[in-house]
Design an enzyme around this catalytic site. Structure first.
Site, PDB file in Angstrom:
ATOM      1  N   PRO A   3       0.822  -1.219   0.000  1.00  0.00           N
ATOM      2  CA  PRO A   3       0.000   0.000   0.000  1.00  0.00           C
ATOM      3  C   PRO A   3       0.858   1.272   0.000  1.00  0.00           C
ATOM      4  O   PRO A   3       0.379   2.346  -0.332  1.00  0.00           O
ATOM      5  CB  PRO A   3      -0.816  -0.095   1.292  1.00  0.00           C
ATOM      6  CG  PRO A   3      -0.681  -1.494   1.770  1.00  0.00           C
ATOM      7  CD  PRO A   3       0.548  -2.074   1.166  1.00  0.00           C
ATOM      8  N   GLU A  21       1.629  -8.847   7.817  1.00  0.00           N
ATOM      9  CA  GLU A  21       2.029  -7.441   7.951  1.00  0.00           C
ATOM     10  C   GLU A  21       2.994  -7.030   6.833  1.00  0.00           C
ATOM     11  O   GLU A  21       3.540  -5.931   6.863  1.00  0.00           O
ATOM     12  CB  GLU A  21       2.650  -7.186   9.321  1.00  0.00           C
ATOM     13  CG  GLU A  21       1.683  -7.400  10.471  1.00  0.00           C
ATOM     14  CD  GLU A  21       0.353  -6.674  10.273  1.00  0.00           C
ATOM     15  OE1 GLU A  21       0.381  -5.447  10.089  1.00  0.00           O
ATOM     16  OE2 GLU A  21      -0.689  -7.348  10.294  1.00  0.00           O
ATOM     17  N   ASP A  30      -9.606   2.878 -25.684  1.00  0.00           N
ATOM     18  CA  ASP A  30      -9.822   2.679 -24.248  1.00  0.00           C
ATOM     19  C   ASP A  30     -10.001   4.007 -23.534  1.00  0.00           C
ATOM     20  O   ASP A  30      -9.298   4.958 -23.836  1.00  0.00           O
ATOM     21  CB  ASP A  30      -8.566   2.078 -23.585  1.00  0.00           C
ATOM     22  CG  ASP A  30      -8.427   0.599 -23.788  1.00  0.00           C
ATOM     23  OD1 ASP A  30      -9.348   0.005 -24.348  1.00  0.00           O
ATOM     24  OD2 ASP A  30      -7.394   0.061 -23.388  1.00  0.00           O
TER      25      ASP A  30
HETATM   26  C1  JD8 Z   1       0.560  -6.330  -0.262  1.00  0.00           C
HETATM   27  C2  JD8 Z   1       0.300  -7.580   3.108  1.00  0.00           C
HETATM   28  C3  JD8 Z   1      -1.651  -6.431   4.064  1.00  0.00           C
HETATM   29  C4  JD8 Z   1      -2.559  -4.981   5.689  1.00  0.00           C
HETATM   30  C5  JD8 Z   1       0.040  -4.058   6.428  1.00  0.00           C
HETATM   31  C6  JD8 Z   1       0.903  -4.509   4.348  1.00  0.00           C
HETATM   32  C7  JD8 Z   1      -1.167  -3.283  -3.082  1.00  0.00           C
HETATM   33  N1  JD8 Z   1      -3.361  -1.246  -2.980  1.00  0.00           N
HETATM   34  C8  JD8 Z   1      -3.079  -2.140  -2.006  1.00  0.00           C
HETATM   35  N2  JD8 Z   1      -3.728  -2.248  -0.866  1.00  0.00           N
HETATM   36  N3  JD8 Z   1      -3.205  -3.200  -0.119  1.00  0.00           N
HETATM   37  C9  JD8 Z   1      -2.180  -3.757  -0.763  1.00  0.00           C
HETATM   38  C10 JD8 Z   1      -1.345  -4.802  -0.172  1.00  0.00           C
HETATM   39  C11 JD8 Z   1      -1.590  -5.204   1.159  1.00  0.00           C
HETATM   40  C12 JD8 Z   1      -0.747  -6.137   1.751  1.00  0.00           C
HETATM   41  C13 JD8 Z   1       0.322  -6.701   1.052  1.00  0.00           C
HETATM   42  C14 JD8 Z   1      -0.286  -5.385  -0.875  1.00  0.00           C
HETATM   43  C15 JD8 Z   1       0.973  -7.605   1.940  1.00  0.00           C
HETATM   44  N4  JD8 Z   1      -0.729  -6.690   3.019  1.00  0.00           N
HETATM   45  C16 JD8 Z   1      -1.448  -5.093   4.740  1.00  0.00           C
HETATM   46  C17 JD8 Z   1      -2.428  -3.920   6.694  1.00  0.00           C
HETATM   47  C18 JD8 Z   1      -1.094  -3.647   7.225  1.00  0.00           C
HETATM   48  N5  JD8 Z   1      -0.100  -4.943   5.308  1.00  0.00           N
HETATM   49  C19 JD8 Z   1      -2.070  -3.092  -1.991  1.00  0.00           C
HETATM   50  N6  JD8 Z   1      -0.443  -3.456  -3.963  1.00  0.00           N
END
Ligand code: JD8
Length: 268
Positions: free
Chosen positions: A89, A117, A169
């Site tokens: 994120p 995480e 598109d």
């Molecule tokens: C990878 C784990 C879960 C939950 C920390 C990082 C992309 N646009 C996006 N939203 N979320 C992701 C994403 C979330 C991920 C992982 C991508 C690996 N998590 C989160 C809360 C706390 N982790 C993403 N691209």
């Protein structure tokens, strides 16, 4: 040739996706390749454990950096790697411009999908890019990997049957798509616009452009400054209710888009 090698704890989540219509056919035709790898292969322990508790405490588990490093070394021993993308994120937002750039660049892209995480912060040293698909939180990177692979693969020459079909598109033209209709000609008291049922192709082209402008003005006016409007478009937007001030802003020359951040040279 464009190759995606996906490192994930859930390769079976992505399997049906990679084998589905568009990606499956593109792979069968040798235009794109999707390799799915289970990160647990490189756990280095007989319990296949790849994560551990966070230093400093707190909820959840963190994926170990040494596991990721071994996985990348193993892939690199098979074939040179051009880019290593970590999905997070906290990454740069993936857009249609990214999809176009990645498809043009081609080569071997490794995509790291975390869970829990996410990865140990030191994984940043192993990647060329950190990418997010948008400002919302998912539970892992797999769904993001699917989105990105689909967006990029369809832009690889030859993947879409009709080469013209991504020229118009939305996001390539800079406008939302015009509405499409098919049979039946009347459904629940609503007919198909007459112009589409006549054979006047000039009139159809103009109607579609006007509809695309109207929908963008109504739903996504934020896109209009980037749309590369033509003089006829400005006249049409005025007719559709845009103000002269808005039009002046939308016609101002666009500053060059900032280049996407790339962290380091490809770790070949
Ligand atoms: C990878 C784990 C879960 C939950 C920390 C990082 C992309 N646009 C996006 N939203 N979320 C992701 C994403 C979330 C991920 C992982 C991508 C690996 N998590 C989160 C809360 C706390 N982790 C993403 N691209």
């Amino acid at each position: 040739m464009l190759t995606f090698s996906v490192l994930t704890l859930f390769p079976e989540l992505l399997r049906p996706f990679a084998e589905e219509a568009l990606l499956g056919k593109a792979q069968a035709r040798g235009l794109v390749r999707v390799n799915l790898h289970d990160l647990r292969q490189w756990s280095g322990n007989r319990h296949h454990k790849v994560d551990d508790t966070p230093y400093g405490g707190g909820a959840g588990m963190v994926i170990r950096v040494d596991v990721v490093a071994r996985a990348l070394d193993a892939l690199r021993a098979e074939a040179p790697i051009d880019e290593v993308v970590m999905l997070t994120p906290a990454g740069q937002t993936f857009t249609q411009a990214s999809a176009e750039a990645w498809a043009t660049q081609g080569g071997h892209w490794v995509i790291l999908c975390g869970r829990y995480e996410g990865f140990d912060a030191r994984v940043e040293r192993l990647v060329t890019r950190e990418v997010s698909i948008g400002d919302f939180v998912m539970m892992g990177g797999e769904a993001a990997a699917a989105c990105i692979m689909e967006a990029v693969a369809r832009l690889v020459p030859g993947v879409l049957g009709d080469e013209a079909s991504h020229q118009d598109d939305s996001f390539s033209s800079g406008l939302l798509d015009y509405p499409e209709y098919t049979r039946p000609p009347v459904w629940a008291d609503e007919g198909v616009p007459d112009v589409l049922q006549g054979g006047n192709h000039g009139a159809i082209r103009e109607w579609r452009r006007s509809q695309a402008l109207a929908r963008t003005l109504d739903r996504r006016p934020d896109l209009l400054p980037h749309a590369g409007l033509m003089p006829q478009d400005s006249a049409e937007l005025l007719r559709l209710g845009a103000s002269a001030e808005q039009l002046a802003a939308w016609n101002a020359p666009e500053p060059p888009a900032p280049k996407q951040k790339r962290r380091r040279k490809p770790p070949v």
